[in-house]
Write a protein that holds these residues in place. Structure first.
Motif, PDB file in Angstrom:
ATOM      1  N   ARG A 164       0.827  -1.204   0.000  1.00 37.76           N
ATOM      2  CA  ARG A 164       0.000   0.000   0.000  1.00 37.76           C
ATOM      3  C   ARG A 164       0.867   1.261   0.000  1.00 37.76           C
ATOM      4  O   ARG A 164       0.549   2.253  -0.656  1.00 37.76           O
ATOM      5  N   LYS A 165       1.968   1.244   0.753  1.00 36.80           N
ATOM      6  CA  LYS A 165       2.869   2.406   0.769  1.00 36.80           C
ATOM      7  C   LYS A 165       3.503   2.630  -0.601  1.00 36.80           C
ATOM      8  O   LYS A 165       3.682   3.764  -1.036  1.00 36.80           O
ATOM      9  N   ILE A 166       3.849   1.510  -1.284  1.00 36.23           N
ATOM     10  CA  ILE A 166       4.453   1.645  -2.608  1.00 36.23           C
ATOM     11  C   ILE A 166       3.459   2.233  -3.598  1.00 36.23           C
ATOM     12  O   ILE A 166       3.790   3.086  -4.425  1.00 36.23           O
ATOM     13  N   GLU A 167       2.186   1.792  -3.529  1.00 35.33           N
ATOM     14  CA  GLU A 167       1.173   2.316  -4.448  1.00 35.33           C
ATOM     15  C   GLU A 167       0.898   3.797  -4.200  1.00 35.33           C
ATOM     16  O   GLU A 167       0.652   4.565  -5.128  1.00 35.33           O
ATOM     17  N   LYS A 168       0.935   4.225  -2.935  1.00 33.70           N
ATOM     18  CA  LYS A 168       0.699   5.638  -2.613  1.00 33.70           C
ATOM     19  C   LYS A 168       1.922   6.511  -2.894  1.00 33.70           C
ATOM     20  O   LYS A 168       1.826   7.736  -2.899  1.00 33.70           O
ATOM     21  N   GLY A 169       3.088   5.896  -3.082  1.00 34.69           N
ATOM     22  CA  GLY A 169       4.314   6.667  -3.308  1.00 34.69           C
ATOM     23  C   GLY A 169       4.944   7.140  -2.019  1.00 34.69           C
ATOM     24  O   GLY A 169       5.814   7.989  -2.025  1.00 34.69           O
ATOM     25  N   ASP A 170       4.499   6.591  -0.887  1.00 32.33           N
ATOM     26  CA  ASP A 170       5.058   7.005   0.407  1.00 32.33           C
ATOM     27  C   ASP A 170       6.234   6.109   0.730  1.00 32.33           C
ATOM     28  O   ASP A 170       6.145   5.166   1.505  1.00 32.33           O
ATOM     29  N   LEU A 171       7.372   6.416   0.092  1.00 29.18           N
ATOM     30  CA  LEU A 171       8.552   5.583   0.260  1.00 29.18           C
ATOM     31  C   LEU A 171       9.621   6.237   1.120  1.00 29.18           C
ATOM     32  O   LEU A 171      10.714   5.730   1.257  1.00 29.18           O
ATOM     33  N   GLY A 172       9.338   7.429   1.676  1.00 30.48           N
ATOM     34  CA  GLY A 172      10.326   8.105   2.508  1.00 30.48           C
ATOM     35  C   GLY A 172      11.371   8.803   1.656  1.00 30.48           C
ATOM     36  O   GLY A 172      11.192   9.069   0.475  1.00 30.48           O
ATOM     37  N   ASP A 173      12.497   9.135   2.239  1.00 28.65           N
ATOM     38  CA  ASP A 173      13.582   9.823   1.525  1.00 28.65           C
ATOM     39  C   ASP A 173      14.239   8.863   0.553  1.00 28.65           C
ATOM     40  O   ASP A 173      14.630   7.757   0.913  1.00 28.65           O
ATOM     41  N   GLU A 174      14.353   9.309  -0.711  1.00 27.80           N
ATOM     42  CA  GLU A 174      14.993   8.475  -1.720  1.00 27.80           C
ATOM     43  C   GLU A 174      16.503   8.567  -1.581  1.00 27.80           C
ATOM     44  O   GLU A 174      17.057   9.635  -1.391  1.00 27.80           O
ATOM     45  N   LYS A 175      17.127   7.457  -1.697  1.00 24.78           N
ATOM     46  CA  LYS A 175      18.587   7.408  -1.591  1.00 24.78           C
ATOM     47  C   LYS A 175      19.140   6.762  -2.852  1.00 24.78           C
ATOM     48  O   LYS A 175      18.597   5.792  -3.363  1.00 24.78           O
ATOM     49  N   GLU A 176      20.217   7.365  -3.352  1.00 23.58           N
ATOM     50  CA  GLU A 176      20.849   6.805  -4.530  1.00 23.58           C
ATOM     51  C   GLU A 176      21.645   5.574  -4.127  1.00 23.58           C
ATOM     52  O   GLU A 176      22.436   5.619  -3.199  1.00 23.58           O
ATOM     53  N   VAL A 177      21.395   4.509  -4.837  1.00 21.70           N
ATOM     54  CA  VAL A 177      22.084   3.257  -4.553  1.00 21.70           C
ATOM     55  C   VAL A 177      23.136   3.052  -5.620  1.00 21.70           C
ATOM     56  O   VAL A 177      22.833   3.056  -6.816  1.00 21.70           O
ATOM     57  N   ALA A 178      24.383   2.943  -5.189  1.00 16.78           N
ATOM     58  CA  ALA A 178      25.472   2.781  -6.154  1.00 16.78           C
ATOM     59  C   ALA A 178      25.391   1.412  -6.788  1.00 16.78           C
ATOM     60  O   ALA A 178      25.110   0.424  -6.117  1.00 16.78           O
TER      61      ALA A 178
END
Length: 242
Positions: free
Chosen positions: A37-51
């Protein structure tokens, strides 16, 4: 194949065990649904770049760019005379190797500054935790004491029957034990197993508790031995107390 026969008490213990596994699986399903449900709402928190992980192996060879060659001149090559050929032969052959360095008088050598070596602290990295269920030998058991006093399960189960004054199922005893001991909901599975083990002892060996099944269903109820007649039937005052 050989058939395995189980007693009623063992069947009840298996039911309790399977019910605990179902509860654990249901909690896992609820957690996964919440993440979806969080993924569908876009509530994923702070985005972090993954190397991106570095690729192992040899690096690909880079082709060296070929130096552009001078265009060839048209026409016949020049003729080499005999005198020019002799002068070329009389020249001393060039020595191979590096040329010796000549120290220039004008330049003064500057003293090189030495870098201070800083000792790096070694950080111990713990191995990643393995997922999945822990083996039985590593699972935490229920605490034998609550509030500094040892839990007397036999007395606790009999006290739950007396306080309710009616026939109870095994799951009712688990809920009553959680309330009496003031344990959190996370201790429900281990409390259920402790209740099932001691209920079997009181029923099968000590005969302080008797098992009863109504004719119209197959649900197992338990009650104190003093609530039953000698032939195993319920006394009139407890026939409708379920």
């Amino acid at each position: 194949m050989k058939k395995i026969t189980l007693s009623k008490e063992e069947i009840e213990d298996l039911k309790d065990l399977y019910q605990s596994e179902i509860d654990r699986a249901q909690r896992r399903i609820d957690s996964l649904k919440s993440i979806l449900r969080k993924i569908e709402k876009g509530d994923l928190g702070d985005e972090k770049e993954v190397a991106a992980p570095k690729k192992r192996g040899r690096k690909p060879k880079v082709k060296e760019s070929a130096e552009p060659t001078a265009p060839k001149k048209r026409g016949r090559p020049k003729k080499i005379t005999a005198e020019a050929d002799k002068s070329a032969q009389t020249k001393e052959p060039k020595k191979r190797g590096r040329k010796p360095k000549v120290a220039s008088e004008t330049k003064t050598e500057k003293p090189k500054k030495g870098r201070k070596k800083i000792a790096k602290k070694k950080v111990k990295t713990s191995p990643p935790k393995k997922r999945g269920r822990k083996p039985k030998s590593l699972r935490k058991g229920l605490k034998p004491t609550v509030g500094g006093e040892k839990i007397k399960w036999n007395d606790l189960i009999i006290d739950i029957f007396k306080s309710n004054d009616k026939l109870l199922q095994a799951k009712d005893l688990t809920v009553g034990a959680l309330e009496k001991l003031q344990l959190p909901e996370v201790e429900k599975d281990r409390t259920r197993m402790a209740v099932a083990t001691n209920l079997t002892k009181l029923t099968k060996y000590e005969k302080k508790i008797l098992k009863y099944t109504r004719p119209d269903d197959k649900i197992a109820y338990y009650g104190l031995a003093e609530w039953f007649n000698e032939d195993g039937t319920l006394k009139p005052e407890y026939q409708n107390k379920f």
